[in-house]
Design a protein around this motif. Structure first.
Motif, short mmCIF file in Angstrom:
data_model
loop_
_atom_site.label_atom_id
_atom_site.label_comp_id
_atom_site.label_asym_id
_atom_site.label_seq_id
_atom_site.Cartn_x
_atom_site.Cartn_y
_atom_site.Cartn_z
N PHE A 261 -33.62 107.66 31.06
CA PHE A 261 -32.27 107.80 30.52
C PHE A 261 -32.04 106.85 29.34
N LEU A 262 -32.45 105.59 29.51
CA LEU A 262 -32.20 104.60 28.46
C LEU A 262 -33.12 104.74 27.26
N LEU A 263 -34.25 105.40 27.43
CA LEU A 263 -35.16 105.59 26.31
C LEU A 263 -35.02 106.96 25.65
N LEU A 264 -34.91 108.01 26.44
CA LEU A 264 -35.11 109.36 25.92
C LEU A 264 -33.85 110.22 25.85
N ASP A 265 -32.75 109.78 26.45
CA ASP A 265 -31.57 110.63 26.47
C ASP A 265 -31.00 110.81 25.06
N ARG A 266 -30.76 112.04 24.66
CA ARG A 266 -30.27 112.32 23.31
C ARG A 266 -28.77 112.18 23.18
N LEU A 267 -28.05 112.17 24.30
CA LEU A 267 -26.59 112.19 24.25
C LEU A 267 -25.95 110.84 24.54
N PHE A 268 -26.67 109.94 25.20
CA PHE A 268 -26.09 108.63 25.51
C PHE A 268 -26.23 107.72 24.29
N PRO A 269 -25.13 107.17 23.76
CA PRO A 269 -25.19 106.45 22.48
C PRO A 269 -25.96 105.14 22.51
N ARG A 270 -26.24 104.59 23.68
CA ARG A 270 -27.00 103.34 23.75
C ARG A 270 -28.46 103.56 24.09
N SER A 271 -28.90 104.78 24.18
CA SER A 271 -30.32 105.02 24.42
C SER A 271 -31.12 104.69 23.17
N ALA A 272 -32.38 104.38 23.36
CA ALA A 272 -33.23 104.04 22.23
C ALA A 272 -33.38 105.23 21.28
N TRP B 59 -32.37 97.94 38.92
CA TRP B 59 -31.96 99.07 38.09
C TRP B 59 -30.44 99.20 38.00
N PRO B 60 -29.67 99.09 39.10
CA PRO B 60 -28.21 99.17 38.94
C PRO B 60 -27.65 98.08 38.01
N LEU B 61 -28.17 96.85 38.13
CA LEU B 61 -27.70 95.79 37.25
C LEU B 61 -28.10 96.06 35.80
N LEU B 62 -29.28 96.62 35.61
CA LEU B 62 -29.71 96.97 34.27
C LEU B 62 -28.79 98.02 33.65
N LEU B 63 -28.43 99.02 34.43
CA LEU B 63 -27.51 100.05 33.93
C LEU B 63 -26.15 99.46 33.59
N HIS B 64 -25.66 98.56 34.41
CA HIS B 64 -24.38 97.90 34.11
C HIS B 64 -24.50 97.09 32.83
N ALA B 65 -25.62 96.41 32.64
CA ALA B 65 -25.80 95.58 31.44
C ALA B 65 -25.83 96.44 30.18
N CYS B 66 -26.27 97.67 30.30
CA CYS B 66 -26.31 98.58 29.15
C CYS B 66 -25.03 99.39 29.01
N GLY B 67 -24.07 99.20 29.91
CA GLY B 67 -22.88 100.04 29.88
C GLY B 67 -23.18 101.48 30.20
N ALA B 68 -24.25 101.71 30.97
CA ALA B 68 -24.72 103.07 31.19
C ALA B 68 -24.58 103.53 32.64
N TYR B 69 -24.02 102.71 33.51
CA TYR B 69 -24.04 103.02 34.93
C TYR B 69 -23.31 104.33 35.23
N GLU B 70 -22.09 104.46 34.75
CA GLU B 70 -21.30 105.65 35.07
C GLU B 70 -21.88 106.90 34.41
N SER B 71 -22.34 106.77 33.16
CA SER B 71 -22.95 107.92 32.49
C SER B 71 -24.22 108.37 33.22
N PHE B 72 -24.99 107.40 33.69
CA PHE B 72 -26.22 107.74 34.41
C PHE B 72 -25.90 108.47 35.72
N ILE B 73 -24.91 107.97 36.44
CA ILE B 73 -24.56 108.60 37.72
C ILE B 73 -24.05 110.01 37.49
N ARG B 74 -23.24 110.21 36.46
CA ARG B 74 -22.73 111.56 36.19
C ARG B 74 -23.85 112.51 35.77
#
Length: 306
Positions: A210-221, A181-196
């Motif tokens: 987070f990667l599927l349903l988050d409305r505010l993260f621009p790389r979510s599905a 999961w940490p490597l996956l978050l880094h690959a999506c550029g989402a690690y820091e946003s997820f931690i915050r």
């Protein structure tokens, strides 16, 4: 021009997403003393849907060439950048001069960055691609009028991003090179946003949420689908009293609604089905966009007067 803009957005986003994934995956393999350059990169090829080649061992060297350095394949980073540059050359009157210069520099810099990567490691090449892609889309947002041309560019980027997010979530493959999961978050550029958002002690299931349903993260599905639907709505603003007359919006809207009202508690059980539906929706939307906007009728042949 609309078709070129659409595919330029897809190619640049594909290069960016592939660079992120390859960088994280290969960096982990090269940092593992028990793996080395002969480590199996088969799962990486499977995620991206690229065949390593017949009678070829999918080691790190093959992965870097087929997924990063191969200029003849649009699935590779170099091929995507060159395809985007070739398309942008023909629409220079539509995009800004800064956007063209960004892609031109990226295309001409590929060989030099590859030579540097052979001496200093692949991260040099992959970081260059990520920086060029970020600069290109930043320039698009700040130097282009947000008209139909800009919408086709963003539409291509959004569909490619949603498809790649689905592929990355499928990256949790079993085996010694499992993508954590940490490597996956880094690959999506989402690690820091997820931690915050969720903190350091978040459960792994939160990552998929987070990667599927988050409305505010621009790389979510969900965010990518909403952006794509907004672009299609602006491209076809006519009122419709019954149903939906845009076949491209239909699969995107259905899946967007499913994700918006999905129960996060049931997401782990529904994840395989949702990822398959996400990829299928992207394919159907791309086909419908091509049929509606990019297919041309045969020219009329006029008969000579007798």
């Amino acid at each position: 021009m609309a078709e070129t803009l659409f595919w330029t957005g897809r190619y640049v986003e594909r290069a960016d997403d592939t660079a992120r994934l390859v960088d994280v995956y290969v960096h982990r393999l090269l940092g593992d003393p028990g793996a080395g350059s002969a480590a199996d990169c088969g799962p990486l090829f499977g995620i991206l849907g690229v065949k390593p080649g017949e009678d070829t061992e999918p080691d790190v060297g093959v992965a870097l060439f087929r997924l990063a350095y191969d200029s003849g394949s649009p699935s590779a980073i170099s091929g995507s950048v060159l395809a985007a540059r070739a398309g942008a050359r023909g629409i220079r009157e539509v995009i800004s001069s800064e956007m063209w210069e960004c892609l031109n520099v990226a295309g001409h810099g590929l060989s030099g960055q590859r030579r540097a990567a052979e001496r200093l490691g692949p991260h040099v090449f992959l970081r260059f691609i990520r920086e060029r892609a970020a600069l290109f889309f930043g320039l698009a947002d700040s130097t282009m009028s947000h008209d139909d041309a800009w919408r086709f560019l963003v539409l291509g980027r959004s569909l490619e991003r949603a498809d790649m997010t689905a592929r990355l979530l499928l990256a949790r493959l079993p085996g010694p090179q499992e993508v954590t999961w940490p490597l996956l978050l880094h690959a999506c550029g989402a690690y820091e946003s997820f931690i915050r958002t969720h903190g350091w002690a978040a459960e792994p299931t939160r990552v998929a949420e987070f990667l599927l349903l988050d409305r505010l993260f621009p790389r979510s599905a969900l965010h990518s689908l909403v952006t794509a639907e907004d672009c299609l709505m602006a491209l076809n603003p006519g009122p419709v009293r019954i149903g939906m007359d845009d076949p491209a919006r239909r699969p995107i809207g259905r899946l967007r609604t499913t994700l918006e009202y999905a129960d996060p508690a049931q997401l782990p059980d529904q994840l395989p089905e949702l990822l398959d539906a996400l990829q299928q929706a992207c394919v159907e939307a791309c086909d419908a966009i091509t049929k509606r906007y990019f297919e041309y009728e045969a020219p009329v042949t006029w008969e000579r007067d007798g």
